[in-house]
Motif scaffolding. Sequence first.
Motif, short mmCIF file in Angstrom:
data_model
loop_
_atom_site.label_atom_id
_atom_site.label_comp_id
_atom_site.label_asym_id
_atom_site.label_seq_id
_atom_site.Cartn_x
_atom_site.Cartn_y
_atom_site.Cartn_z
N ASP A 1 0.83 -1.21 0.00
CA ASP A 1 0.00 0.00 0.00
C ASP A 1 0.86 1.26 0.00
OD1 ASP A 1 -2.20 -1.64 -0.03
OD2 ASP A 1 -2.84 -1.19 2.03
N GLN A 2 1.95 1.25 0.78
CA GLN A 2 2.85 2.40 0.80
C GLN A 2 3.46 2.63 -0.58
OE1 GLN A 2 5.39 1.10 4.06
NE2 GLN A 2 4.75 2.86 5.28
N ARG A 3 3.87 1.54 -1.22
CA ARG A 3 4.48 1.64 -2.55
C ARG A 3 3.47 2.19 -3.56
NH1 ARG A 3 7.10 -2.52 -2.17
NH2 ARG A 3 5.49 -4.04 -2.58
N ALA A 4 2.25 1.65 -3.55
CA ALA A 4 1.22 2.11 -4.50
C ALA A 4 0.87 3.58 -4.27
CB ALA A 4 -0.02 1.23 -4.38
N LEU A 5 0.76 3.96 -3.01
CA LEU A 5 0.43 5.35 -2.69
C LEU A 5 1.57 6.28 -3.12
CD1 LEU A 5 -1.55 7.32 -1.38
CD2 LEU A 5 -0.49 6.81 0.83
N ALA A 6 2.79 5.89 -2.83
CA ALA A 6 3.95 6.71 -3.22
C ALA A 6 4.02 6.86 -4.74
CB ALA A 6 5.24 6.10 -2.68
N GLU A 7 3.76 5.76 -5.48
CA GLU A 7 3.79 5.82 -6.94
C GLU A 7 2.69 6.74 -7.47
OE1 GLU A 7 3.51 1.78 -8.33
OE2 GLU A 7 5.55 1.29 -7.61
N ALA A 8 1.50 6.63 -6.89
CA ALA A 8 0.38 7.47 -7.34
C ALA A 8 0.71 8.94 -7.13
CB ALA A 8 -0.90 7.08 -6.61
N LEU A 9 1.28 9.27 -5.98
CA LEU A 9 1.58 10.67 -5.68
C LEU A 9 2.79 11.17 -6.46
CD1 LEU A 9 0.88 10.63 -1.84
CD2 LEU A 9 -0.56 11.60 -3.64
N ALA A 10 3.77 10.29 -6.68
CA ALA A 10 4.98 10.69 -7.40
C ALA A 10 4.71 10.98 -8.86
CB ALA A 10 6.05 9.61 -7.28
N SER A 11 3.68 10.37 -9.41
CA SER A 11 3.37 10.57 -10.83
C SER A 11 2.97 12.01 -11.12
CB SER A 11 2.25 9.63 -11.27
OG SER A 11 1.00 10.07 -10.74
N GLY A 12 2.46 12.69 -10.10
CA GLY A 12 2.00 14.06 -10.30
C GLY A 12 0.65 14.13 -11.01
N GLN A 13 0.11 12.98 -11.40
CA GLN A 13 -1.17 12.93 -12.11
C GLN A 13 -2.35 12.86 -11.15
OE1 GLN A 13 -1.28 13.07 -15.56
NE2 GLN A 13 0.91 13.45 -15.31
N VAL A 14 -2.08 12.39 -9.94
CA VAL A 14 -3.17 12.16 -8.98
C VAL A 14 -3.01 13.10 -7.79
CG1 VAL A 14 -4.28 10.44 -7.51
CG2 VAL A 14 -3.24 9.73 -9.65
N PRO A 15 -3.95 14.01 -7.59
CA PRO A 15 -3.89 14.85 -6.39
C PRO A 15 -4.06 14.01 -5.12
CG PRO A 15 -5.49 15.70 -7.98
CD PRO A 15 -5.07 14.35 -8.45
N ARG A 16 -3.41 14.39 -4.06
CA ARG A 16 -3.47 13.65 -2.80
C ARG A 16 -4.91 13.44 -2.36
NH1 ARG A 16 -2.76 15.89 2.83
NH2 ARG A 16 -2.95 14.03 4.10
#
Length: 197
Positions: free
Chosen positions: A138-153
Motif C-alpha cells: 500500500d505504501q508503494r502504491a500510494l507513493a507511486e500514485a503521488l509521485a506521478s503528479g497525475q493524482v492529487p493527494r
Amino acid sequence: MARSADNPLALTVMGLLIERPMHPYEMAAVLRERGKDASVRINRGSLYDVVAAMEGEGWITVHSRVQEGNRPARTVYALTGAGRDAFVRRLDEQIRNPRREYPLFLTAVAYLGALGAGGAEAALLERADRLRAVIADDQRALAEALASGQVPRLFVIEAEYALHMTRGELDWVTGTVEQIRAGTLVWPGDHETGTTP
C-alpha cells in the motif's frame, strides 16, 4: 429507496459520475485502476444492480449510448441534480457519524481463546507478517500514485486512511503477541484447547 441504492457502491458510483458521464464497464475499469476495489466490492452484477437502482431513484440518467465496432451498445450515465444532492448528503452523513463496522477479524478475535496461547501466538504472528506485506504494498502504491503528479493527494486520501488502519491493526496484533509471551494475557488452563508454547 431501493436496497441496491443503499449499497456502499452507490456512493462510489456517484463520486465517479461527478467527474464525467460513464458507462458501467468504464466505471468498473476506473475503480480498479485507482485501487478502489480494495475498499468496495465490485462485480458486474452488483454494479449493474446499483446503477439500475440509482436510475430508479432519479440520481442518474441516461446521457448517451455508445457503440464501438461490433460490440453491443453501452449506456453512458450522468449524475442528476438530485443525485448530486443525494451524494453530498450521504457523504456528509458518513463522514460526520462514526458507525461500528464488523469485519471478520473482529468476530475471530472474540474467540481467540479457542486457539490456546501457542495457537493464538502463531496465528497472530502470521497475520502480522501478512499485514506488514500489505502495508509495504500500500505504501508503494500510494507513493507511486503521488509521485506521478497525475493524482492529487485528495483523490487517494482513502488509501492513506486504509494505511493508517492497517498500521493500527498491526500495532494491536504485535502488542497482543507480546502480552501472550509475557503471560499477561492469561489462558485459564482448563479451557485451553490449542497447543501451548
